[in-house]
Design a protein around this motif. Structure first.
Motif, PDB file in Angstrom:
ATOM      1  N   UNK A   1       3.491   2.730  -9.370  1.00 47.82           N
ATOM      2  CA  UNK A   1       3.156   3.980  -8.699  1.00 47.82           C
ATOM      3  C   UNK A   1       1.706   3.976  -8.215  1.00 47.82           C
ATOM      4  N   UNK A   2       0.805   3.357  -9.010  1.00 46.79           N
ATOM      5  CA  UNK A   2      -0.593   3.262  -8.593  1.00 46.79           C
ATOM      6  C   UNK A   2      -0.723   2.465  -7.306  1.00 46.79           C
TER       7      UNK A   2
ATOM      8  N   UNK B   1      -0.660   4.474   0.044  1.00 45.12           N
ATOM      9  CA  UNK B   1      -0.554   5.730   0.785  1.00 45.12           C
ATOM     10  C   UNK B   1      -1.931   6.293   1.097  1.00 45.12           C
ATOM     11  N   UNK B   2      -2.861   6.188   0.131  1.00 45.89           N
ATOM     12  CA  UNK B   2      -4.208   6.684   0.345  1.00 45.89           C
ATOM     13  C   UNK B   2      -4.922   5.902   1.448  1.00 45.89           C
ATOM     14  N   UNK B   3      -4.732   4.584   1.451  1.00 43.46           N
ATOM     15  CA  UNK B   3      -5.330   3.757   2.496  1.00 43.46           C
ATOM     16  C   UNK B   3      -4.764   4.119   3.859  1.00 43.46           C
ATOM     17  N   UNK B   4      -3.448   4.393   3.882  1.00 41.54           N
ATOM     18  CA  UNK B   4      -2.808   4.784   5.134  1.00 41.54           C
ATOM     19  C   UNK B   4      -3.371   6.112   5.635  1.00 41.54           C
ATOM     20  N   UNK B   5      -3.585   7.061   4.703  1.00 41.12           N
ATOM     21  CA  UNK B   5      -4.153   8.353   5.094  1.00 41.12           C
ATOM     22  C   UNK B   5      -5.587   8.202   5.594  1.00 41.12           C
TER      23      UNK B   5
END
Length: 344
Positions: free
Chosen positions: A84-85, A91-95
């Motif tokens: 999950x990490x 996902x954070x990098x994508x955002x």
């Protein structure tokens, strides 16, 4: 009462008696424990000892099973947390990439829009001046409306451009000793014509012995433009906008921009400094991008100052800014810039 096969086994090895007790834990039978004395018969004492031993053995087996289960569960949880990490990191990098592309887009779009806006304004001004021939009263009204809307669009473009610079960390401060009252006076005089169109009284008060602050003059001027422009925009015809500059308790300078406008509802007051806050306005034509106060707060924070707001609906709004004195800047220079919305 023994099973025939067990009885046959006991007789075969010459055991006249033996003691047998169950291994029980949490109302579950895990197995059994048996013992004998060879040719001697077993006694009740032997049974009692065996029961005690069986209790310890059963507890040990149960604990071992529990630990094994916990170890398996922990390993499974660690695997899920790690997976999950990785998902959240991706996902954070994508955002972040998406946010960066958005900021770059707004920056480029704002620059590209500025050129045709300048051309449109030039043509409209030339027509108003009669360069293209005589202008009728109706044409003059339309051209004047075009000019007002061009001003509004220019402000929106400038806000988007300033916001994109802040978002991309491109803002650089040129720090120098700045007289706040001089900057405020320049912005107030520049806004008198706009205020006069709405019959708004625009005033500036200050003491003569105000200290200077270490600041970027252009950024301080932008702060005043945002606050005074907002005050005039949301103040009805015949109202009052006042700018007062006083000594701050910490030795710096405090600014108050007050108006007698529509005010801000209390339930929305905590969001006034958020970007794209979407706070409903009683004057829809003055809604704008709602980036001005976010930019203002960011610029005040870059100067290690504080900004906060007090407002009463249908009565008016007061924005306060506190700038630190020059002598405190050397102590604050090593600390990162932070903005604050709290009262001092």
């Amino acid at each position: 009462r023994l099973h025939p096969s067990i009885s046959e086994l006991a007789n075969g090895v010459g055991v006249p008696s033996f003691a047998c007790v169950p291994l029980q834990s949490h109302n579950q039978t895990l197995g059994f424990l048996a013992g004998d004395r060879g040719a001697q018969p077993c006694s009740h004492e032997d049974l009692a000892i065996l029961l005690t031993i069986a209790g310890h053995v059963a507890s040990a087996i149960d604990n071992a099973r529990t630990y094994a289960h916990l170890a398996q569960l922990t390993q499974h949880l660690e695997y899920r947390i790690e997976a999950r990490t990785k998902e959240l990191s991706a996902a954070n990098q994508l955002l972040q990439d998406h946010d960066h592309r958005r900021s770059v887009f707004f920056s480029v779009a704002s620059h590209e829009l500025s050129t045709p806006m300048t051309a449109i304004r030039s043509f409209a001004d030339n027509m108003l001046d009669g360069v293209a021939g005589p202008v009728t009263e109706r044409q003059n009204t339309y051209l004047t409306r075009i000019g007002h809307n061009l001003d509004r669009l220019t402000r929106i473009i400038n806000q988007l451009l300033n916001w994109s610079r802040l978002d991309l960390n491109r803002e650089v401060l040129n720090m120098e000793p700045v007289c706040v009252r001089q900057v405020a006076g320049l912005v107030v005089e520049s806004n008198r014509t706009v205020a006069a169109e709405k019959a708004i009284t625009l005033g500036l008060t200050f003491p003569e012995d105000l200290p200077k602050v270490q600041a970027d003059r252009d950024k301080i001027e932008q702060i005043f433009w945002n606050l005074i422009g907002n005050a005039i925009k949301f103040t009805p015809r015949g109202g009052t906008v006042s700018v007062s500059i006083t000594h701050d308790a910490g030795g710096g300078v405090r600014v108050c921009v007050a108006d007698t406008g529509c005010g801000i509802p209390q339930e929305h007051l905590h969001r006034v400094f958020d970007e794209f806050s979407r706070i409903p306005s009683p004057i829809p034509s003055s809604q704008g991008t709602q980036l001005g106060l976010f930019i203002t707060k960011s610029l005040v924070g870059m100067h290690h100052g504080t900004i906060w707001v007090e407002s009463t609906q249908d009565v008016g709004t007061r924005f306060y800014i506190s700038f630190p004195p020059i002598e405190c800047e050397s102590e604050r220079a090593e600390r990162p810039a932070q903005s604050s919305q709290n009262d001092p």
